[in-house]
Design a protein around this motif. Structure first.
Motif, short mmCIF file in Angstrom:
data_model
loop_
_atom_site.label_atom_id
_atom_site.label_comp_id
_atom_site.label_asym_id
_atom_site.label_seq_id
_atom_site.Cartn_x
_atom_site.Cartn_y
_atom_site.Cartn_z
N UNK A 211 0.87 -1.17 0.00
CA UNK A 211 0.00 0.00 0.00
C UNK A 211 0.90 1.23 0.00
N UNK A 212 0.32 2.41 0.19
CA UNK A 212 1.11 3.63 0.11
C UNK A 212 1.48 4.21 1.48
N UNK A 213 1.40 3.41 2.52
CA UNK A 213 1.77 3.90 3.84
C UNK A 213 3.24 4.30 3.91
N UNK A 214 4.07 3.65 3.09
CA UNK A 214 5.51 3.98 3.13
C UNK A 214 5.79 5.41 2.67
N UNK A 215 4.82 6.06 2.01
CA UNK A 215 5.03 7.43 1.58
C UNK A 215 4.96 8.42 2.74
N UNK A 216 4.50 7.97 3.89
CA UNK A 216 4.42 8.84 5.07
C UNK A 216 5.81 8.99 5.67
N UNK A 217 6.69 9.65 4.92
CA UNK A 217 8.08 9.78 5.34
C UNK A 217 8.71 11.02 4.74
N UNK A 218 9.49 11.73 5.54
CA UNK A 218 10.15 12.95 5.08
C UNK A 218 11.47 12.63 4.39
N UNK A 219 11.80 13.43 3.37
CA UNK A 219 13.16 13.46 2.86
C UNK A 219 13.98 14.36 3.78
N UNK A 220 15.21 13.93 4.04
CA UNK A 220 16.12 14.70 4.89
C UNK A 220 17.44 14.88 4.16
N UNK A 236 5.12 15.02 -1.01
CA UNK A 236 5.37 16.46 -0.91
C UNK A 236 6.70 16.83 -1.56
N UNK A 237 7.69 15.96 -1.40
CA UNK A 237 9.00 16.19 -2.01
C UNK A 237 8.87 16.34 -3.52
N UNK A 238 7.92 15.59 -4.10
CA UNK A 238 7.69 15.64 -5.55
C UNK A 238 6.59 16.63 -5.91
N UNK A 239 6.29 17.55 -4.97
CA UNK A 239 5.39 18.67 -5.17
C UNK A 239 3.95 18.26 -5.42
N UNK A 240 3.56 17.10 -4.88
CA UNK A 240 2.18 16.65 -4.92
C UNK A 240 1.64 16.61 -3.49
N UNK A 241 0.53 15.88 -3.28
CA UNK A 241 -0.06 15.79 -1.94
C UNK A 241 -1.00 14.60 -1.87
N UNK A 242 -1.36 14.23 -0.66
CA UNK A 242 -2.37 13.19 -0.41
C UNK A 242 -2.09 11.91 -1.20
N UNK A 243 -0.84 11.45 -1.07
CA UNK A 243 -0.44 10.19 -1.72
C UNK A 243 -0.72 10.23 -3.22
N UNK A 244 -0.44 11.35 -3.86
CA UNK A 244 -0.62 11.51 -5.31
C UNK A 244 -2.08 11.21 -5.72
N UNK A 245 -3.03 11.76 -4.98
CA UNK A 245 -4.43 11.33 -5.16
C UNK A 245 -5.05 11.75 -6.48
N UNK A 246 -4.42 12.68 -7.22
CA UNK A 246 -4.98 13.10 -8.51
C UNK A 246 -4.30 12.41 -9.70
N UNK A 247 -3.45 11.43 -9.42
CA UNK A 247 -2.89 10.65 -10.50
C UNK A 247 -1.62 11.22 -11.11
N UNK A 248 -1.31 10.73 -12.31
CA UNK A 248 -0.05 11.04 -12.97
C UNK A 248 0.03 12.50 -13.39
N UNK A 249 1.25 13.03 -13.39
CA UNK A 249 1.52 14.37 -13.91
C UNK A 249 2.98 14.40 -14.37
N UNK A 250 3.27 15.22 -15.37
CA UNK A 250 4.61 15.33 -15.93
C UNK A 250 4.91 16.81 -16.12
N UNK A 251 5.54 17.41 -15.14
CA UNK A 251 5.84 18.83 -15.17
C UNK A 251 7.35 19.05 -15.19
N UNK A 252 7.76 20.30 -15.48
CA UNK A 252 9.19 20.59 -15.56
C UNK A 252 9.90 20.37 -14.24
N UNK A 253 9.30 20.79 -13.14
CA UNK A 253 9.96 20.68 -11.84
C UNK A 253 9.84 19.29 -11.22
N UNK A 254 8.73 18.60 -11.47
CA UNK A 254 8.52 17.29 -10.86
C UNK A 254 7.42 16.55 -11.60
N UNK A 255 7.33 15.25 -11.33
CA UNK A 255 6.28 14.47 -11.98
C UNK A 255 6.10 13.11 -11.33
#
Length: 336
Positions: A211-220, A236-255
């Motif tokens: 499952x996605x519980x492992x995403x509950x972790x900070x980058x340090x 959050x590190x990849x500039x998303x939120x809520x376990x990527x709840x809106x699906x795939x994205x491909x942006x210049x800064x992150x994806x």
């Protein structure tokens, strides 16, 4: 008059540096090469391109071929006569993709400023890869097959990261973590650099779990001895939120390039516009899940010797059911 011209020229150079662009000089020279309908033999390293004049910078590479340019393709770039390639990567992972061609086919075409996947096997990057004297690019595939390839670059061209011109002796390095299984709450160091200055360029993280519980972790990170949190969670590190709840994205800064809704994902983050610089050392760390706000948790405490490995901290808010997580990461760093 000559003094005025010299003053104007110097002013233009200073303005160019300030705005992060470079003036053309007479010794800049473009190079380009293409292969049409090439063939890779099974498990045999093939030279795609070599050059022995420099210094220079690779500015673009493009790869295609349904058989030989996919997630199983290994690309090696030998810089300045290396016998072991300092840049040695799987083609898809180098472009932020932790899935295979079968999973990617429904997501393409997509493209950003630095990476793209725009056809079956059609994948490119505009990574700036500097060299001083020579370079050699090779490909290997376990089954082999037909491929097409383009490379371009410029001699005597500086490396620009966002609006920063990097030193002339800059080299691009790749730090890899491949299929490492992390236990719940286990820390992992994704890159550990000392004795150099540099800039973080790109991070790709690919995880496979229940499952996605492992995403509950900070980058340090520890930069020049200073401890700092880089995010309040993995997505959050990849500039998303809520376990990527809106699906795939491909942006210049992150994806987010892959998510199977079961526990697997892959995502990338570039630091062109968000520079992370160090003068003597950089350590980048991640964790398989995390307790929220408690002792030894995120974003309160850094790793301590007693909690560095598999020390269980108890479930986080929401009764997370943490599982072992297979982790692969690529961390690209410019160093000088």
């Amino acid at each position: 008059m000559a003094a005025i011209v010299a003053s104007v020229s110097l002013s233009a150079m200073l303005l160019a540096a300030a705005w992060g662009y470079v003036q053309v000089t007479p010794n800049m020279k473009s190079f380009s090469s293409a292969i049409k309908g090439g063939s890779l033999a099974s498990n045999k390293e093939k030279i795609l391109y070599s050059r022995s004049t420099g210094p220079g910078v690779i500015t673009e590479q493009w790869f295609t071929g349904r058989e030989a340019m996919n997630e199983d393709t290994r690309i090696r770039i030998y810089i300045d006569g290396e016998t072991e390639a300092s840049l040695d990567f799987q083609l898809f992972l180098a472009h932020g993709i932790g899935a295979g061609e079968a999973q990617e086919v429904g997501n393409i075409p997509w493209g950003t400023n630095r990476i793209a996947h725009e056809a079956d096997g059609g994948i490119y990057n505009t990574y700036r890869i500097p060299y001083a004297k020579s370079l050699k690019v090779t490909a290997t595939h376990p089954k082999g097959g037909a491929f097409w390839y383009i490379i371009r670059g410029v001699e005597n061209y500086p490396v620009i990261l966002g609006d920063l011109q990097l030193p002339a002796n800059t080299r691009l390095h790749l730090y890899k973590t491949v299929n490492q299984v992390l236990a719940p709450y286990q820390f992992i160091t994704l890159a550990n650099i000392s004795g150099n200055a540099g800039a973080l360029y790109q991070v790709t993280l690919s995880t496979h779990s229940q499952d996605y519980s492992h995403l509950e972790a900070c980058f340090r990170a520890i930069i020049d001895g200073e401890e700092m949190f880089l995010s309040s969670g993995t997505e959050d590190f990849f500039l998303s939120a809520y376990y990527f709840n809106r699906g795939l994205y491909h942006n210049d800064n992150s994806g987010l390039t892959f998510k199977d809704k079961k526990g697997s994902m892959s995502a990338y983050k570039f630091f062109d516009n968000d520079p992370m610089l160090f003068t003597t050392s950089l350590a980048l760390m991640w964790r398989c899940g995390e307790k929220i706000n408690g002792a030894d948790g995120c974003p309160n405490d850094f790793p301590r010797p007693s909690t560095q490995d598999n020390h269980r901290l108890g479930d986080a808010v929401g009764k997370l059911q943490l599982q072992n997580t297979n982790t692969t990461a690529y961390v690209w760093v410019y160093q000088w």
